[in-house]
Motif scaffolding. Structure first.
Motif, PDB file in Angstrom:
ATOM      1  N   LYS A 221       0.899  -1.149   0.000  1.00 44.54           N
ATOM      2  CA  LYS A 221       0.000   0.000   0.000  1.00 44.54           C
ATOM      3  C   LYS A 221       0.936   1.197   0.000  1.00 44.54           C
ATOM      4  CE  LYS A 221      -3.471   2.606   2.495  1.00 44.54           C
ATOM      5  NZ  LYS A 221      -4.228   2.787   3.738  1.00 44.54           N
TER       6      LYS A 221
ATOM      7  N   THR B  97       1.292   4.749  -0.111  1.00 41.55           N
ATOM      8  CA  THR B  97       0.623   6.024   0.097  1.00 41.55           C
ATOM      9  C   THR B  97       1.675   7.124   0.091  1.00 41.55           C
ATOM     10  OG1 THR B  97      -0.981   4.836   1.447  1.00 41.55           O
ATOM     11  CG2 THR B  97      -1.061   7.234   1.546  1.00 41.55           C
TER      12      THR B  97
ATOM     13  N   THR C 204      -2.378   2.066  -4.375  1.00 43.94           N
ATOM     14  CA  THR C 204      -2.219   3.401  -3.830  1.00 43.94           C
ATOM     15  C   THR C 204      -3.121   3.549  -2.618  1.00 43.94           C
ATOM     16  OG1 THR C 204      -2.266   5.781  -4.257  1.00 43.94           O
ATOM     17  CG2 THR C 204      -3.968   4.470  -5.339  1.00 43.94           C
TER      18      THR C 204
ATOM     19  N   ILE D 254      -6.002   6.989  -7.640  1.00 44.15           N
ATOM     20  CA  ILE D 254      -6.458   5.670  -8.080  1.00 44.15           C
ATOM     21  C   ILE D 254      -6.278   5.515  -9.587  1.00 44.15           C
ATOM     22  CG2 ILE D 254      -8.424   4.098  -8.311  1.00 44.15           C
ATOM     23  CD1 ILE D 254      -9.498   5.300  -5.649  1.00 44.15           C
TER      24      ILE D 254
ATOM     25  N   THR E  63      -2.646   5.632 -10.838  1.00 39.53           N
ATOM     26  CA  THR E  63      -1.923   4.415 -10.471  1.00 39.53           C
ATOM     27  C   THR E  63      -2.294   3.265 -11.406  1.00 39.53           C
ATOM     28  OG1 THR E  63      -1.704   5.114  -8.174  1.00 39.53           O
ATOM     29  CG2 THR E  63      -1.516   2.743  -8.601  1.00 39.53           C
TER      30      THR E  63
ATOM     31  N   ALA F 249      -6.311   0.120  -5.254  1.00 39.08           N
ATOM     32  CA  ALA F 249      -6.207   1.083  -4.166  1.00 39.08           C
ATOM     33  C   ALA F 249      -6.837   0.519  -2.908  1.00 39.08           C
ATOM     34  CB  ALA F 249      -6.905   2.381  -4.545  1.00 39.08           C
TER      35      ALA F 249
END
Length: 182
Positions: free
Chosen positions: A46, A48, A71, A77, A80, A88
């Motif tokens: 993940k 971020t 993401t 979203i 990515t 996501a």
């Protein structure tokens, strides 16, 4: 000392690396995430962080079919997915899962980029609102508005302000949801 390899080998479920430097104050380089992606049992990240970092991670892991790059930022979203990410995980998904799935399916399955962009644009204000004040206050208020018990925010965190609740109520109504006053 237990190593990450040992933990991954002993785990009965896949491990997703949580990379959120703004929250953890720890920055993992794309190269380190690439190395972690090669460990059996580590199945994703993940990520971020900014889109440049995410693009580098995707480039380093693209050939590993057992590893997913997600993401954690709602606003990223579609970008990515466009650069080869897999999806996501975020906060807004709790409020509008149907729209998030619709956007994902339009982009990945139907290849309807314009349709995915249209759904994304409808969600832009909600993306802002769920993070406009300390999490999880806004999402709990949003759940309450949708008739799903969001629960209380524990100290020292604070519930969403009345102004934000009104903005979220308007955004959810515009998306077609029946909202309750909280």
């Amino acid at each position: 000392m237990i190593t990450i390899k040992k933990i991954a080998q002993e785990s009965s479920i896949g491990i997703v690396v949580y990379h959120y430097p703004a929250a953890t104050n720890v920055e993992l380089s794309p190269e380190l995430i690439g190395e972690l992606s090669e460990i059996d049992g580590i199945v994703g990240v993940k990520n971020t962080t900014d889109q440049e970092h995410t693009c580098k991670v995707i480039a380093l892991t693209k050939d590993n079919e057992e590893f997913s790059v997600l993401t954690g930022f709602e606003h990223l979203i579609l970008p990515t997915l466009a650069v080869g990410g897999h999806g996501a995980t975020g906060i807004v998904h709790n409020l509008v899962p149907k729209e998030i799935v619709q956007m994902y399916d339009l982009f990945t399955k139907e290849r309807d980029i314009a349709g995915a962009i249209a759904v994304n644009q409808k969600l832009l204000s909600l993306y802002d609102y769920v993070e406009a004040e300390p999490v999880p206050g806004p999402v709990k208020a949003g759940l309450d508005m949708l008739g799903i018990k969001g629960g209380s925010v524990r100290d020292p965190l604070v519930p969403a302000s009345e102004e934000l609740k009104q903005q979220m109520k308007q955004a959810l109504s515009e998306l077609g949801y029946e909202v309750e006053t909280v």
